[in-house]
Design an enzyme around this catalytic site. Sequence first.
Site, PDB file in Angstrom:
ATOM      1  N   ASN A  13      -4.522  12.391   1.334  1.00 18.12           N
ATOM      2  CA  ASN A  13      -5.014  11.280   0.507  1.00 18.12           C
ATOM      3  C   ASN A  13      -5.871  11.941  -0.565  1.00 18.12           C
ATOM      4  O   ASN A  13      -6.956  12.442  -0.279  1.00 18.12           O
ATOM      5  CB  ASN A  13      -5.820  10.334   1.381  1.00 18.12           C
ATOM      6  N   GLN A  46      -6.995   8.002  -5.619  1.00 22.75           N
ATOM      7  CA  GLN A  46      -8.243   7.358  -6.038  1.00 22.75           C
ATOM      8  C   GLN A  46      -9.105   8.309  -6.858  1.00 22.75           C
ATOM      9  O   GLN A  46      -9.056   9.532  -6.654  1.00 22.75           O
ATOM     10  CB  GLN A  46      -9.059   6.886  -4.824  1.00 22.75           C
ATOM     11  N   CYS A  75     -13.573   3.608   0.741  1.00 20.37           N
ATOM     12  CA  CYS A  75     -12.516   4.594   0.964  1.00 20.37           C
ATOM     13  C   CYS A  75     -13.059   5.632   1.935  1.00 20.37           C
ATOM     14  O   CYS A  75     -13.930   6.427   1.573  1.00 20.37           O
ATOM     15  CB  CYS A  75     -12.072   5.251  -0.345  1.00 20.37           C
ATOM     16  N   ASN A  77     -11.520   8.261   3.619  1.00 24.79           N
ATOM     17  CA  ASN A  77     -11.181   9.651   3.320  1.00 24.79           C
ATOM     18  C   ASN A  77     -11.977  10.148   2.123  1.00 24.79           C
ATOM     19  O   ASN A  77     -12.425  11.298   2.081  1.00 24.79           O
ATOM     20  CB  ASN A  77      -9.682   9.789   3.034  1.00 24.79           C
ATOM     21  N   CYS A 219      -5.248   7.056   5.286  1.00 28.59           N
ATOM     22  CA  CYS A 219      -6.228   6.060   4.836  1.00 28.59           C
ATOM     23  C   CYS A 219      -7.319   5.989   5.897  1.00 28.59           C
ATOM     24  O   CYS A 219      -7.079   5.513   7.014  1.00 28.59           O
ATOM     25  CB  CYS A 219      -5.569   4.697   4.651  1.00 28.59           C
ATOM     26  N   GLY A 220      -8.506   6.484   5.552  1.00 28.49           N
ATOM     27  CA  GLY A 220      -9.597   6.543   6.513  1.00 28.49           C
ATOM     28  C   GLY A 220     -10.058   5.179   6.973  1.00 28.49           C
ATOM     29  O   GLY A 220     -10.188   4.920   8.182  1.00 28.49           O
ATOM     30  N   SER A 221     -10.308   4.283   6.014  1.00 29.91           N
ATOM     31  CA  SER A 221     -10.750   2.943   6.408  1.00 29.91           C
ATOM     32  C   SER A 221      -9.633   2.217   7.145  1.00 29.91           C
ATOM     33  O   SER A 221      -9.888   1.403   8.041  1.00 29.91           O
ATOM     34  CB  SER A 221     -11.218   2.146   5.187  1.00 29.91           C
TER      35      SER A 221
END
Length: 276
Positions: A13, A46, A75, A77, A219-221
Amino acid sequence: MQINFSKMHGLGNDFMVVDCVTQNVFFSPAAIRRLADRHRGIGFDQLLVVEPPYDPETDFHYRIFNADGSEVEQCGNGARCFARFVWMKGLTNKYQVAVSTKAGKMLLKLENDNQVTVNMGVPEFEPSKIPFRAKQTEKTYIMRVGERTIFCGTVSMGNPHCVTVVDDLELTDVDTLGPLIESHERFPERVNAGFMQVVSRNEVKLRVYERGAGETQACGSGACAAVAVGYLQGLLDENVKVSLPGGDLHISWAGEGKSLYMTGPVAHVFDGQIVL
């Protein structure tokens, strides 16, 4: 105007990270879209912007912009990359950094071996706060998506997530279902669509179609949201390994009312300069 930036990623990411503490830079949505172009710009999922603190109790303010130019609340990550960036660039000498975001405050802790642990805060399941159109809070919702009916959980990790449990992730049509869920009328601010296959009570596989960015390597979240929903639905235990296309994250959550923690790697790819 020439600006300095770093290219970083968390499990694929990828981000353009810009220090706006020592540089005075304004990014218009059109400029962000140009920079995000993987053929004509830098290329990223991003843009992460480091700003001076808005709150005296924090060290920095953390802003996130998707590749389409839209600003978002969270976000995970990116938060890990943010922590490594401010330390690497000498903006702080702390190993634990407090930041504010559009959604609230976060604590970022540098660990050994390029790992960072993020206190992602308390998951929010109240529909109006996600936001999600529903009469009351449920563990599972039934939604009509295109020609299909899905069973999903919804949660805010500072940004909105919809998580669907699937039998086989490889056979799931993320490219079709993802954008349909992202723009579903029950999510007035759109949503990140996660598709989770439960391997065991301590391990899941996950793909995420991100709002404004499409499917990403990680995607961390989204990983945090998947574990929160899975735990609430009785499918998962407190400590879970989340396997994404880009690699693994480790999520820990002790249940409702408790903060959720994410640990994962960070990679610095290169530093550069570009004329904005």
